[in-house]
Design an enzyme around this catalytic site. Structure first.
Site, PDB file in Angstrom:
ATOM      1  N   SER A 100       0.822  -1.166   0.106  1.00  0.00           N
ATOM      2  CA  SER A 100       0.175  -0.216   0.220  1.00  0.00           C
ATOM      3  C   SER A 100       0.816   1.330   0.121  1.00  0.00           C
ATOM      4  O   SER A 100       1.549   1.649  -0.876  1.00  0.00           O
ATOM      5  CB  SER A 100      -0.994  -0.202   1.158  1.00  0.00           C
ATOM      6  OG  SER A 100      -1.768   0.866   1.345  1.00  0.00           O
ATOM      7  N   ASP A 241      -2.030   6.362  -3.427  1.00  0.00           N
ATOM      8  CA  ASP A 241      -0.975   5.593  -2.891  1.00  0.00           C
ATOM      9  C   ASP A 241      -0.565   4.690  -3.553  1.00  0.00           C
ATOM     10  O   ASP A 241      -1.100   4.235  -4.727  1.00  0.00           O
ATOM     11  CB  ASP A 241      -1.459   4.969  -1.254  1.00  0.00           C
ATOM     12  CG  ASP A 241      -2.443   4.032  -1.512  1.00  0.00           C
ATOM     13  OD1 ASP A 241      -3.234   4.147  -2.413  1.00  0.00           O
ATOM     14  OD2 ASP A 241      -2.614   3.227  -0.692  1.00  0.00           O
ATOM     15  N   ASP A 243      -1.038   1.218  -3.789  1.00  0.00           N
ATOM     16  CA  ASP A 243      -2.166   0.508  -4.355  1.00  0.00           C
ATOM     17  C   ASP A 243      -3.301   1.031  -4.778  1.00  0.00           C
ATOM     18  O   ASP A 243      -4.324   0.161  -5.197  1.00  0.00           O
ATOM     19  CB  ASP A 243      -2.110  -0.971  -3.694  1.00  0.00           C
ATOM     20  CG  ASP A 243      -2.982  -0.624  -2.149  1.00  0.00           C
ATOM     21  OD1 ASP A 243      -2.820   0.417  -1.928  1.00  0.00           O
ATOM     22  OD2 ASP A 243      -3.539  -1.407  -1.761  1.00  0.00           O
ATOM     23  N   ASP A 245      -5.843   2.218  -3.380  1.00  0.00           N
ATOM     24  CA  ASP A 245      -7.264   2.041  -2.747  1.00  0.00           C
ATOM     25  C   ASP A 245      -7.486   3.645  -1.987  1.00  0.00           C
ATOM     26  O   ASP A 245      -8.445   4.005  -2.006  1.00  0.00           O
ATOM     27  CB  ASP A 245      -7.179   1.253  -1.753  1.00  0.00           C
ATOM     28  CG  ASP A 245      -6.201   1.028  -0.909  1.00  0.00           C
ATOM     29  OD1 ASP A 245      -5.312   1.959  -0.795  1.00  0.00           O
ATOM     30  OD2 ASP A 245      -6.328   0.117  -0.065  1.00  0.00           O
TER      31      ASP A 245
HETATM   32 MG    MG Z   1      -3.398   1.513   0.043  1.00  0.00          MG
END
Ligand code: MG
Length: 451
Positions: A100, A241, A243, A245
């Site tokens: 992440s 960020d 990844d 999300d």
């Molecule tokens: Mg993330």
């Protein structure tokens, strides 16, 4: 319907994380693959972010799943919410190799359930048990799984998100994007382009060394994006960020929008169209309550962690309660009509739709939100439970919320003292509409914590 936190050994709030080659080894990820394969049969989707340790770790994950008898579909590099979307539509479970927002040397695994949500505490504990007790079961030679690759499937996610709002809604709008060399490099500029926006971008090459900035989209790291916004006259800048999300924004004047204010602005847009509950952790600004109440919506608080937000949203929906929106004050927002997990792509798409409706620039919309002042601090504390029970006694006469640590709610302010899940410290947050009152509450609280 409220989610309680359970004690896990390996898994944190969002999966397992650690420094690659130290805590996060192929051996550990192999054991996660074998455990998941023992718990969830069928076809499992896997994917990863751009980290340099990704190929080694995803190979281990796949080895474990295949040996446990699962078929594996490798979706390649893609955002966590893209994998979650595809799992819900097509697969029996999923796992993504990502750390992440953590620095480049980290990596980790997030496990995804068939409904696209991150694995909750109870099932994570079962998975941990398989790992620690060595109870994963491997299948004989004639039942091992088969592997397929499907890097094109991310297209389905891009199409859905880009099509969530009216066609051409972004026509002529200039947007500056900074995917941070992470998984969003595939998706965010493409989603915005398909919505009709013109996109200029930086850090839009995939690079696991993260040469442009760290995977955490901080105000400091986004200074070049702010410059790009100003230099090009973009309506806004958006960054993800590692990844994707989460998404955060820069207004047209080049200012970083604090994530609680971003949440408030988007909550205002969503709640205007749809009444229902807004779900968020106890660490979120009261701004969200103020906005929700404006539209006849109410806020339900959860422990800190997006899985608690997502699972509470699911629980409320199953009880027949209308759920309008959810999210955290870190740019991780959940659009329940799309899917029940944080989605940085959908967050960016929603900003385009929000501005298409607004007659003012983003900076004016942010400045028009009611002011809130927040103090955040970490304090070393070996006996966090002891501290929490002392505070419970000291503030017994006040309105207390014990969802996660202790939150003391007052008319004009609130304070949260919450033990860290991983370190011997407590996190202290105090917020008020007035800076003076926030400081006064903080000064009153601290002697109880550091006598
Ligand atoms: Mg993330």
């Amino acid at each position: 319907m409220e989610e309680k936190k359970l004690e896990k050994k390996l898994f944190g709030t969002n999966g397992v994380r650690g420094v690659a080659g130290k805590e996060m080894t192929p051996a550990l990820v192999l054991s996660i693959g074998m455990a998941l394969g023992s718990m969830r049969q069928g076809t499992i989707a896997v994917g990863r972010d751009t980290r340099t340790s990704g190929p080694a770790l995803i190979s281990a994950l796949k080895a474990g799943l295949l040996a446990a008898g699962c078929d594996v579909v490798d979706l390649g590099i893609l955002p966590t919410p893209a994998l979650q979307y595809l799992v819900r539509a097509h697969f029996d479970a999923g796992a993504v190799v990502t750390a992440s927002h953590n620095p480049p040397e980290y990596n980790g695994v997030k496990v995804v359930e068939p409904d696209g949500t991150e694995m909750g505490d109870e099932q994570s504990i079962v998975l941990e048990d398989h790992i620690f007790k060595g109870t994963s079961h491997l299948v004989p030679w004639d039942r091992v799984g088969r592997e397929h690759t499907a890097p094109h499937m991310v297209e389905e996610y891009i199409k859905t998100v880009a099509g969530a709002y009216a066609q051409g809604i972004g026509n002529g709008v200039l947007v500056a994007a900074d995917p941070g060399c992470g998984a969003a490099a595939w998706t965010s500029p493409e989603i915005l382009t398909r919505m009709g926006c013109r996109v200029v971008s930086i850090n839009s090459q995939m690079d696991g060394t993260f040469p442009g900035r760290l995977p955490e989209p901080s105000p400091e790291g986004l200074a070049p994006l702010a410059d790009l916004v100003k230099a090009t006259g973009a309506r806004f800048g958006v960054a993800n960020d590692g990844d994707a999300d989460r998404a955060v924004f820069i207004d047209e004047r080049g200012r970083f929008i604090e994530e609680n204010r971003q949440f408030g602005l988007i909550a205002d847009f969503i709640c205007r169209q749809q009444r229902g509950v807004v779900v968020t952790p106890v660490s979120t600004s009261r701004l969200i309550e103020v906005i929700a109440h404006r539209h006849g919506c109410r806020v339900v608080y959860t422990p800190v962690g997006s899985i608690y937000v997502a699972r509470t949203m699911i629980g409320l929906s199953q009880e027949g309660t209308a759920v309008a929106f959810g999210g955290e004050g870190n740019g991780g927002l959940i659009f329940p009509r799309h899917q029940l997990c944080r989605d940085g792509g959908m967050t960016a798409a929603t900003m385009v739709a929000l501005l298409a409706e607004a007659s003012q620039p983003l900076s004016s919309l942010v400045d028009a939100l009611p002011p809130f002042f927040m103090i955040k601090e970490k304090i070393r504390e070996r006996d966090a439970p002891g501290l929490i029970s002392r505070l419970k006694k000291a503030y017994a006469g006040e309105s207390l919320d014990l969802t996660d640590g202790i939150r003391i709610n007052r008319e004009d302010s609130w304070a949260l003292v919450r033990p860290s899940g991983t370190e011997p410290l407590v996190r202290v947050m105090v917020e008020s509409a007035s800076e003076t009152r926030a400081k006064a509450f903080y000064d009153e609280l601290i002697p109880h914590i550091k006598p």
